[in-house]
Design a protein around this motif. Structure first.
Motif, PDB file in Angstrom:
ATOM      1  N   LEU A 148      15.357  28.235  55.795  1.00  0.00           N
ATOM      2  CA  LEU A 148      15.936  28.106  57.261  1.00  0.00           C
ATOM      3  C   LEU A 148      17.657  28.355  57.216  1.00  0.00           C
ATOM      4  N   GLU A 149      18.190  28.838  58.110  1.00  0.00           N
ATOM      5  CA  GLU A 149      19.605  29.153  58.201  1.00  0.00           C
ATOM      6  C   GLU A 149      20.143  28.042  59.002  1.00  0.00           C
ATOM      7  N   PHE A 150      21.279  27.685  58.537  1.00  0.00           N
ATOM      8  CA  PHE A 150      21.885  26.677  59.077  1.00  0.00           C
ATOM      9  C   PHE A 150      22.532  26.938  60.181  1.00  0.00           C
ATOM     10  N   ALA A 151      22.481  26.196  61.365  1.00  0.00           N
ATOM     11  CA  ALA A 151      23.200  26.424  62.787  1.00  0.00           C
ATOM     12  C   ALA A 151      24.465  25.743  62.597  1.00  0.00           C
ATOM     13  N   ASP A 152      25.528  26.276  63.433  1.00  0.00           N
ATOM     14  CA  ASP A 152      26.968  25.340  63.675  1.00  0.00           C
ATOM     15  C   ASP A 152      26.511  24.037  64.321  1.00  0.00           C
ATOM     16  N   SER A 153      26.307  22.897  64.051  1.00  0.00           N
ATOM     17  CA  SER A 153      25.943  21.734  64.697  1.00  0.00           C
ATOM     18  C   SER A 153      27.184  21.394  65.757  1.00  0.00           C
ATOM     19  N   ASP A 154      28.328  21.768  65.415  1.00  0.00           N
ATOM     20  CA  ASP A 154      29.462  21.586  66.271  1.00  0.00           C
ATOM     21  C   ASP A 154      29.356  22.173  67.483  1.00  0.00           C
ATOM     22  N   HIS A 155      28.648  23.207  67.665  1.00  0.00           N
ATOM     23  CA  HIS A 155      28.515  23.975  68.884  1.00  0.00           C
ATOM     24  C   HIS A 155      27.230  23.524  69.747  1.00  0.00           C
ATOM     25  N   VAL A 156      26.590  22.758  69.140  1.00  0.00           N
ATOM     26  CA  VAL A 156      25.321  22.136  69.987  1.00  0.00           C
ATOM     27  C   VAL A 156      25.562  21.367  71.030  1.00  0.00           C
TER      28      VAL A 156
END
Length: 461
Positions: A148-156
């Motif tokens: 799984l690739e990491f998402a940028d959780s700051d943009h959630v």
């Protein structure tokens, strides 16, 4: 003929032809048709974890008695017992790095990981962090892994659709859907973790811990950790550790760290509430006010001082101390962060270096041995590294009790006590502790600072 053409267009829109080449949806229309492509992409990277640990258990004849069971809870023989733990994990690299929760695998003596395709591997813990409730595992001799690739959780954003994938109740891999219900959930103790969480209403149940919270592009938004519940059932209040922090933990594990190293701020801070906002002439409550700064704090070095209000870190607003520390921790030691803060009516900006807590001056760790009433007492001089390790206030100083064993465990001393005096003699160094502990006195008097209060311990041997 025209009617047949129109019919064909409608059928194509609502009943697309099945194809093995379906991919993660890239439009709202595709997403509304089915979550199946997202699940097909993400599910192979989510694993089931079976862990065993040896725990000590007292066998007491009063164990089942409603009154004497509590009265004699430390009575009886201590025997080892095997404790099983069930949870989930996420594969984040093709060389076998798996992320899970500390409360699932922490202190485990044996770990077995089962992949979505039923392959099984033994795994070793390579890094743990109880504070964030994260653990990093390495699969043994694993190949051909889904990742799984990491998402940028700051943009959630609140309202985004997410899927929770895990192994609830041990029934097998299960997918549940929901939305992001809240961000910046801090000041909450969730499992063994304390800090900053993403909240979701996607059902999370026992066994889901350590599983993946993924977005509609099949990327890892967070690692599911716990729920708030009174009955043990999921009521739509679940929490996940943000992917940006998870990525930093994984990066340190790859660098050979066995414990997660957080940047040291050397401050205590408090969220600005309505009362403080009124006192500081703020239109709305925002930011965190600095209450104390260690002289060696990187914030102090950048010019910040007591009473300054930090508004954002690296462009992200911060409204609690845990949120500010999360922003720094997700950047990592060795990086720099940009702070915007208010001093009076002025809005200012500062760049700080993210450093590990300095282990200077030397902590001069000592342990009392030999014939002494304090045998088994371990102490250290307080410095920034000791302050961070034992979660002390930034202005703490003196001699800290770091461990209490053997005879010392009977004196009433506790780990975290700050020693002030032994038998009336003030203590200025750890060597003073060794010298005073050699006393042959039968009557002992120890003064300590405990939770900010002076406490006197008296005992006779």
């Amino acid at each position: 003929m025209r009617l047949l053409v129109m019919l064909a267009i409608v059928c194509a829109a609502f009943f697309p032809a099945a194809s093995s080449s379906q991919s993660v949806p890239d439009s709202l229309g595709q997403m509304q048709l089915s979550f199946a492509p997202v699940v097909r992409h993400a599910a192979p990277a989510v694993v089931n974890i079976y862990a065993q640990r040896i725990v000590a258990q007292r066998q007491s004849p009063f164990a089942d008695d409603p009154f004497f069971g509590d009265l004699f809870r430390n009575f009886g023989q201590v025997t080892p017992r095997v404790q099983d733990s069930l949870g989930s994990g996420v594969i984040v690299s093709d060389d076998g790095i798996v992320v899970s929760n500390f409360h699932v695998v922490g202190n485990a003596t044996e770990i077995r990981v089962v992949l979505n395709d039923r392959r099984e591997y033994d795994a070793d813990i390579i890094l743990t962090d109880e504070e964030s409730d994260l653990a990093v595992l390495k699969l043994r001799n694993a190949t051909d892994l889904a990742v799984l690739e990491f998402a940028d959780s700051d943009h959630v954003e609140v309202g985004e659709l997410v899927l929770a994938i895990g192994n609830p109740f041990g029934v097998g891999q299960t997918v549940s859907s929901g939305i992001i219900s809240g961000l910046a959930r801090s000041g909450i103790a969730v499992g063994s973790g304390r800090g900053y969480f993403i909240q979701t209403d996607a059902p999370i149940n026992p066994g889901n811990s350590g599983g993946a919270l993924v977005d509609m592009r099949g990327r890892l938004v967070g690692v599911n950790t716990a729920i708030i519940t009174r009955s043990g059932a999921s009521h739509g209040i679940g929490f996940a550790i943000p992917a940006n922090l998870v990525a930093q933990v994984v990066a340190q594990a790859r660098d050979g760290e066995t414990r997660f190293q957080r940047p040291w701020a050397g401050v205590t801070a408090q969220a600005v509430d309505a009362t403080l906002a009124e006192a500081f002439d703020q239109r709305i409550p925002e930011g965190v006010i600095l209450l104390e700064l260690h002289p060696d704090s990187p914030l102090a070095d950048a010019g910040l001082t007591r009473g300054d209000i930090v508004l954002n870190v690296d462009g992200a607003a911060v409204n609690s101390a845990p949120e500010m520390m999360f922003r720094l921790a997700s950047r990592g030691i060795g990086a720099t962060s940009e702070l915007v803060y208010r001093r009076g009516d002025d809005l200012r900006m500062a760049q700080i270096d993210l450093i590990s807590p300095p282990d200077t001056p030397d902590r001069m760790a000592r342990r009392v041995e030999g014939r002494s009433a304090l045998r088994g007492l371990s102490v250290a001089r307080i410095n920034p590294a000791v302050i961070a390790e034992f979660n002390l206030p930034p202005n703490a100083e003196g001699i800290l009790v770091t461990s209490v064993q053997d005879f010392a465990a009977r004196t009433g001393l506790r780990t975290g006590d700050i020693l002030l005096a032994i038998n009336g003699e003030d203590l200025r160094s750890t060597d003073d502790v060794l010298r005073q502990s050699a006393s042959q006195s039968r009557n002992w008097h120890i003064d300590v600072l405990r939770d900010g209060r002076r406490v006197s311990l008296r005992f006779r041997i």
